[in-house]
Motif scaffolding. Structure first.
Motif, PDB file in Angstrom:
ATOM      1  N   GLY A   1       0.795  -1.222   0.000  1.00 44.49           N
ATOM      2  CA  GLY A   1       0.000   0.000   0.000  1.00 44.49           C
ATOM      3  C   GLY A   1       0.828   1.272   0.000  1.00 44.49           C
ATOM      4  N   GLN A   2       2.133   1.159   0.283  1.00 46.84           N
ATOM      5  CA  GLN A   2       3.035   2.294   0.168  1.00 46.84           C
ATOM      6  C   GLN A   2       3.643   2.393  -1.232  1.00 46.84           C
ATOM      7  OE1 GLN A   2       3.542   4.586   2.606  1.00 46.84           O
ATOM      8  NE2 GLN A   2       1.993   3.464   3.786  1.00 46.84           N
ATOM      9  N   VAL A   3       3.643   1.286  -1.945  1.00 47.94           N
ATOM     10  CA  VAL A   3       4.215   1.243  -3.297  1.00 47.94           C
ATOM     11  C   VAL A   3       3.152   1.511  -4.350  1.00 47.94           C
ATOM     12  CG1 VAL A   3       5.392  -0.253  -4.969  1.00 47.94           C
ATOM     13  CG2 VAL A   3       6.031  -0.334  -2.546  1.00 47.94           C
ATOM     14  N   GLN A   4       1.951   0.976  -4.129  1.00 41.05           N
ATOM     15  CA  GLN A   4       0.846   1.147  -5.085  1.00 41.05           C
ATOM     16  C   GLN A   4      -0.142   2.194  -4.571  1.00 41.05           C
ATOM     17  OE1 GLN A   4      -1.599  -1.953  -7.543  1.00 41.05           O
ATOM     18  NE2 GLN A   4      -2.497  -1.932  -5.510  1.00 41.05           N
ATOM     19  N   LYS A   5      -0.491   3.113  -5.435  1.00 39.78           N
ATOM     20  CA  LYS A   5      -1.454   4.162  -5.081  1.00 39.78           C
ATOM     21  C   LYS A   5      -2.585   4.170  -6.090  1.00 39.78           C
ATOM     22  CE  LYS A   5       1.906   7.268  -2.894  1.00 39.78           C
ATOM     23  NZ  LYS A   5       3.054   6.342  -3.046  1.00 39.78           N
ATOM     24  N   THR A   6      -3.800   4.316  -5.582  1.00 37.23           N
ATOM     25  CA  THR A   6      -4.965   4.500  -6.440  1.00 37.23           C
ATOM     26  C   THR A   6      -5.051   5.964  -6.846  1.00 37.23           C
ATOM     27  OG1 THR A   6      -6.132   2.753  -5.249  1.00 37.23           O
ATOM     28  CG2 THR A   6      -7.457   4.232  -6.619  1.00 37.23           C
TER      29      THR A   6
ATOM     30  N   VAL B   1     -13.546   8.324  -0.599  1.00 38.82           N
ATOM     31  CA  VAL B   1     -12.292   7.748  -1.097  1.00 38.82           C
ATOM     32  C   VAL B   1     -11.667   6.817  -0.069  1.00 38.82           C
ATOM     33  CG1 VAL B   1      -9.920   8.288  -1.780  1.00 38.82           C
ATOM     34  CG2 VAL B   1     -11.816   9.632  -2.709  1.00 38.82           C
ATOM     35  N   GLU B   2     -11.525   7.274   1.139  1.00 41.66           N
ATOM     36  CA  GLU B   2     -10.909   6.440   2.176  1.00 41.66           C
ATOM     37  C   GLU B   2     -11.810   5.287   2.608  1.00 41.66           C
ATOM     38  OE1 GLU B   2      -9.068   6.958   6.660  1.00 41.66           O
ATOM     39  OE2 GLU B   2      -8.824   8.585   5.196  1.00 41.66           O
ATOM     40  N   PRO B   3     -13.100   5.518   2.881  1.00 42.92           N
ATOM     41  CA  PRO B   3     -13.964   4.371   3.210  1.00 42.92           C
ATOM     42  C   PRO B   3     -13.997   3.328   2.098  1.00 42.92           C
ATOM     43  CG  PRO B   3     -15.048   6.428   3.797  1.00 42.92           C
ATOM     44  CD  PRO B   3     -13.813   6.795   3.037  1.00 42.92           C
ATOM     45  N   PHE B   4     -13.952   3.773   0.856  1.00 40.89           N
ATOM     46  CA  PHE B   4     -13.975   2.825  -0.252  1.00 40.89           C
ATOM     47  C   PHE B   4     -12.702   1.990  -0.261  1.00 40.89           C
ATOM     48  CE2 PHE B   4     -13.689   1.402  -4.672  1.00 40.89           C
ATOM     49  CZ  PHE B   4     -14.982   0.973  -4.901  1.00 40.89           C
ATOM     50  N   ARG B   5     -11.557   2.636  -0.053  1.00 36.37           N
ATOM     51  CA  ARG B   5     -10.294   1.898   0.000  1.00 36.37           C
ATOM     52  C   ARG B   5     -10.326   0.853   1.117  1.00 36.37           C
ATOM     53  NH1 ARG B   5      -5.327   3.743   2.194  1.00 36.37           N
ATOM     54  NH2 ARG B   5      -6.655   4.406   3.952  1.00 36.37           N
ATOM     55  N   ASP B   6     -10.943   1.224   2.241  1.00 39.04           N
ATOM     56  CA  ASP B   6     -10.994   0.332   3.399  1.00 39.04           C
ATOM     57  C   ASP B   6     -12.155  -0.655   3.342  1.00 39.04           C
ATOM     58  OD1 ASP B   6      -8.800   1.717   4.313  1.00 39.04           O
ATOM     59  OD2 ASP B   6      -9.970   3.041   5.618  1.00 39.04           O
ATOM     60  N   VAL B   7     -12.925  -0.646   2.250  1.00 42.06           N
ATOM     61  CA  VAL B   7     -14.067  -1.535   2.035  1.00 42.06           C
ATOM     62  C   VAL B   7     -15.062  -1.425   3.187  1.00 42.06           C
ATOM     63  CG1 VAL B   7     -14.774  -3.799   1.152  1.00 42.06           C
ATOM     64  CG2 VAL B   7     -12.405  -3.086   0.924  1.00 42.06           C
ATOM     65  N   ARG B   8     -15.407  -0.177   3.486  1.00 39.11           N
ATOM     66  CA  ARG B   8     -16.493   0.091   4.413  1.00 39.11           C
ATOM     67  C   ARG B   8     -17.744   0.406   3.604  1.00 39.11           C
ATOM     68  NH1 ARG B   8     -12.662   3.719   7.051  1.00 39.11           N
ATOM     69  NH2 ARG B   8     -14.124   5.445   6.840  1.00 39.11           N
ATOM     70  N   TYR B   9     -18.900   0.352   4.244  1.00 43.53           N
ATOM     71  CA  TYR B   9     -20.168   0.493   3.545  1.00 43.53           C
ATOM     72  C   TYR B   9     -21.068   1.477   4.274  1.00 43.53           C
ATOM     73  CZ  TYR B   9     -18.802  -3.751   1.070  1.00 43.53           C
ATOM     74  OH  TYR B   9     -18.127  -4.671   0.314  1.00 43.53           O
ATOM     75  N   TYR B  10     -21.945   2.109   3.510  1.00 41.47           N
ATOM     76  CA  TYR B  10     -23.034   2.903   4.056  1.00 41.47           C
ATOM     77  C   TYR B  10     -24.349   2.199   3.734  1.00 41.47           C
ATOM     78  CZ  TYR B  10     -19.600   6.740   4.278  1.00 41.47           C
ATOM     79  OH  TYR B  10     -18.505   7.506   4.535  1.00 41.47           O
ATOM     80  N   ARG B  11     -25.328   2.463   4.532  1.00 43.26           N
ATOM     81  CA  ARG B  11     -26.664   1.904   4.304  1.00 43.26           C
ATOM     82  C   ARG B  11     -27.462   2.858   3.419  1.00 43.26           C
ATOM     83  NH1 ARG B  11     -30.376  -0.972   7.706  1.00 43.26           N
ATOM     84  NH2 ARG B  11     -32.231  -1.420   6.434  1.00 43.26           N
ATOM     85  N   LEU B  12     -27.989   2.351   2.325  1.00 37.46           N
ATOM     86  CA  LEU B  12     -28.846   3.138   1.447  1.00 37.46           C
ATOM     87  C   LEU B  12     -30.285   2.890   1.879  1.00 37.46           C
ATOM     88  CD1 LEU B  12     -29.080   5.078  -0.884  1.00 37.46           C
ATOM     89  CD2 LEU B  12     -28.936   3.179  -2.477  1.00 37.46           C
ATOM     90  N   ARG B  13     -30.795   3.784   2.685  1.00 39.65           N
ATOM     91  CA  ARG B  13     -32.117   3.579   3.279  1.00 39.65           C
ATOM     92  C   ARG B  13     -33.194   4.131   2.360  1.00 39.65           C
ATOM     93  NH1 ARG B  13     -31.275   2.082   8.520  1.00 39.65           N
ATOM     94  NH2 ARG B  13     -29.213   2.542   9.376  1.00 39.65           N
ATOM     95  N   THR B  14     -34.204   3.317   2.090  1.00 40.69           N
ATOM     96  CA  THR B  14     -35.317   3.719   1.242  1.00 40.69           C
ATOM     97  C   THR B  14     -36.602   3.166   1.838  1.00 40.69           C
ATOM     98  OG1 THR B  14     -35.430   1.773  -0.171  1.00 40.69           O
ATOM     99  CG2 THR B  14     -33.770   3.411  -0.736  1.00 40.69           C
TER     100      THR B  14
END
Length: 818
Positions: free
Chosen positions: A694-699, A784-797
């Protein structure tokens, strides 16, 4: 006192720095005013009844309306609030008008899109759509233009470039579907690659790059000038892919579905993460819609009013690239005048139209001379547009036949109807209208059912498989039809209880139609299946969190298999022995905190270079051909490299620049020494504890066009360290960029996990960058950071109840009346 004694400094501050600071503050204040209001607003103009448009804490838009037409209007209004520059850029891209605002560097892109005639092709799609589908686009268009009419302050890109947005049209939406299809369906570039490889290499050498290429396929010997045209086109396509964030050939996505008998509550689970070229803002836009007849949520594409991948109250759907071969190149035999081409011994005229390109002057525009308009004569044959004319080839032009350019393309109809589908049969009926891009569509519903449908127009060829350019003057090489929708690949409730699609081969040898030779490595599909079987085999019922953990997985099975061959060949010596301690017990996990992942990846890149760059250097003394073949070498799969280590009959490991015979073991040792030297330079020392992947590869999330403008790239572009590889589920495909290390420019654009049960629907998501395209918004990069860390939000409908039948007649009437 200091300023008096330093008059030059004083003048710099008074006449340069203070005005710049004042200008920056003025622009910041004005651009801040371009942001939409937080919270909830009511739209009352342009709609039949007040529409509620609310943004949650993540900037995601929730629309509540009394009818569907007003909901589509509100979606257009909201997208124009959040992504106005992106809409303008996409409209200009599809129309081939980028060079009007971005200058001469965009001429090649404009030439491609105008030559393909995407916009004109989209016009032919409009009358083929149903009245309700047209009404949705008309309402969406009205919403975008209503926002334009009430926008006093524009986002920063408009001000920096001095551009004013133009009104949106329904055809702009349909044209963007064509661009999306082009992004996923670039297999004609593979035809060029195959053709050039065949011209320069032996059949045994070609097999390393195209292992499934059939030996009996026809080969057409072209003139030197025509071959040069193909090379010029390949070079141009490579540059456009980088500039416009188009996906490379052989790229795709993950999607899988799990039946209710394996889940905790008896409802099905669906996971999806499409892979495309990365950019900021994301191509995707999360929405939630609630009307009496439409309750849907998920990811829409900017430029479209419907959910492309998501769910309604009854079903959920996701998709991946089918990798189908839907594009063919044809050499046309022209007469001396270039006005006619041959068809089975008969001459017929090319269709010709004139395209004029207005090109913006270089920066600073006021100090430069304006470019004269550029005119291009675009020819078309019976196969399609002549895509080689820009490269001044007239003796044997190259035409493109592509399903997306067919008249009456009803792909939007399919997307539209999926939003209303209530079961498997209605889902299939909706997708029967789909043309391009050809996609693997995964299905799940609240009753626990799952399904798969390979949707899209797949050509049937009279002769050959279209894997290299064919002789256009011989009609026996043409297309004779298409695969009927009733015979598209499909599965429903398979015995395994799950379905996996990761751009792997979708049909067996017994399937009666040719689909493709260009499948992705099966590693991602195998790993998804492996993880699903482990959880199912343990006897534990699956839940949404299991799907999320699978999406986060970074194990590369191809890398793990390669390591079984390399463990007996680990390097020695001071630094080599230290590297070997990391590699010896490594299982192929490309985690961001892994030193072994860095050492392995860089080692394999140098091994490829050792094998192919030396061997292909100066082929035919042609730099364009050399560049293309080296790019092929850079993409050779690990599985093929492993075979070379075991057996190298064609002598790839032997460096021809030396007089002595070299073995693959020697090539591995020398390439690892080079890799360790590179990592030492990148990380600034020999302490391998600091060599985490993760220090060598950057998105890199590139902004068009600000990433190319110093120092504005620092304001608009985003970078973040990341793990993963091109064959891990949590995909990350990167390229070496010298001092910057390895830069990932391709990956997932969003992630979704949807759990459907008889009681409720739970929808988890994460966009790759943020909901807003305005750099001044807190939602520009907050994902950006939550996506990298594979975190999720709830899409409430509110889409948890039963879904009534769509009132399409009233919606069409509402659209027609406005």
């Amino acid at each position: 006192m200091y300023l008096r004694s330093h008059p030059l400094t004083a003048r710099l501050i008074v006449f340069v720095l203070l005005p710049l600071l004042g200008c920056a503050l003025w622009m910041w204040s004005n651009v801040r005013n371009s942001l939409p209001s937080e919270g909830t607003i009511q739209i009352t103009e342009g709609v039949g009844a007040p529409v509620t448009l609310s943004r949650d804490e993540h900037g995601v838009v929730h629309v509540s309306a009394g009818n569907d037409r007003d909901a589509f209007f509100a979606i257009g209004y909201a997208q124009a609030q959040d992504r106005l520059w992106q809409l303008e850029l996409q409209r200009r891209m599809a129309r081939g008008r980028l060079s009007e605002v971005l200058g001469k560097d965009s001429i090649d892109a404009d030439v491609l899109f105008r030559t393909l005639g995407l916009y004109e092709s989209a016009r032919s799609a409009w009358p083929a759509l149903s009245a309700p589908a047209r009404a949705s686009l008309t309402a969406y268009t009205a919403g975008i233009n209503a926002r334009l009419a009430h926008t006093a302050q524009l986002p920063a890109e408009f001000r920096i470039l001095g551009v004013k947005p133009e009104p949106w049209t329904e055809i702009d939406s349909l044209a963007w579907i064509k661009v999306f299809a082009l992004d996923l369906g670039g297999n004609y570039r593979r035809e060029i690659d195959r053709f050039v490889a065949q011209s320069a290499l032996t059949p045994e050498q070609v097999a390393i790059f195209f292992p499934e290429y059939p030996a009996q396929a026809p080969t057409t010997v072209a003139s030197v000038e025509q071959a040069q045209s193909l090379l010029a086109m390949a070079d141009s396509q490579h540059e456009l892919q980088s500039k416009l964030r188009l996906a490379a050939p052989n790229t795709g996505s993950n999607a899988w579905a799990v039946a209710g008998r394996h889940t905790a509550d008896g409802g099905a689970l669906l996971a999806n993460d499409p892979h495309l070229g990365l950019q900021i803002p994301s191509l995707w836009y999360a929405i939630s819609v609630d009307t009496p007849t439409l309750k849907v949520s998920g990811m829409s594409l900017i430029g479209l009013p419907v959910v492309v991948f998501g769910r309604n109250a009854q079903i959920a759907w996701g998709g991946t690239n089918m990798m189908a071969d839907t594009q063919d190149l044809f050499f046309e035999r022209a007469d001396a005048s270039g006005a006619n081409y041959e068809t089975d011994g008969v001459w017929q005229p090319f269709q010709v139209r004139s395209e004029v390109f207005n090109v913006r002057a270089d920066f600073p525009e006021k100090l430069r001379r304006q470019y004269a308009p550029v005119t291009l004569q675009v020819r078309s044959s019976r196969h399609g547009p002549i895509i080689s004319d820009h490269f001044k080839v007239f003796d044997q032009p190259v035409a493109l036949r592509w399903t997306s350019l067919d008249a009456a393309d009803t792909s939007y109809e399919a997307f539209f109807r999926m939003n209303y589908a209530r079961d498997w049969n209605e889902f299939k009926q909706a997708l029967s209208h789909h043309v391009a891009p050809a996609m693997n569509m995964l299905y799940a519903d609240r009753a626990g059912n799952i399904g798969y449908l390979g949707a899209g127009r797949i050509p049937v060829r009279s002769r050959g498989e279209g894997t290299i350019p064919s002789p256009g003057w011989d009609s026996s090489y043409g297309w004779s039809g298409e695969v009927p929708p009733t015979q598209w690949p499909q599965a429903y409730n398979p015995p395994s209880g799950y379905l996996v699609s990761a751009n792997n081969r979708v049909v067996g040898e017994d399937y009666p139609y040719f689909v493709s030779h260009d499948w992705a490595s099966p590693a991602r599909a195998q790993r998804i299946e492996q993880l699903l079987r482990q959880r199912i085999g343990s006897g534990r019922k699956l839940v949404a969190e299991d799907m999320q953990r699978i999406q986060a997985d970074t194990v590369d099975l191809d890398a793990a298999a390669m390591m079984t061959r390399l463990r007996e060949r680990l390097p020695q010596g001071e630094h080599g022995a230290q590297a070997a301690t990391y590699l010896r017990g490594w299982n192929g996990d490309m985690r961001a905190d892994s030193q072994a992942a860095s050492i392995f990846h860089v080692w394999m890149q140098h091994f490829r270079s050792t094998l192919f760059a030396d061997q292909l250097q100066g082929t035919w003394n042609n730099p364009q051909r050399t560049r293309l073949l080296r790019r092929l070498g850079d993409s050779v799969r690990l599985e093929r490299l492993g075979r070379l280590i075991q057996d190298d009959p064609t002598g790839w490991c032997d460096n021809r620049d030396t007089s002595r015979r070299e073995t693959c073991e020697q090539a591995l040792a020398s390439s690892q020494a080079s890799a360790l030297d590179e990592l030492h330079k990148l990380r600034g020392g020999w302490s391998m504890r600091d060599w985490q992947w993760g220090q060598v590869q950057k998105t890199v999330y590139t902004h068009i066009p600000m990433s190319a403008m110093k120092p504005l790239d620092k304001v608009f572009e985003r970078r973040i360290g990341n793990g993963g590889s091109s064959n891990s589920i949590n995909v990350a495909s990167s390229n070496f960029a010298y001092a910057d290390g390895y830069l990932q420019d391709f990956g997932a654009g969003f992630r979704q996990v949807i759990a459907l049960s008889p009681r409720q629907v739970t929808h988890w998501y994460m966009n790759s960058t943020g909901q807003s395209g305005n750099a001044m918004s807190p939602h520009y990069d907050d994902m950006v950071e939550p996506f990298r860390d594979v975190r999720y939000y709830r899409l409430r409908t509110s889409a948890d109840g039963a879904l009534p039948a769509p009132n399409t007649a009233s919606m069409a009437a509402a659209g027609a009346s406005r």
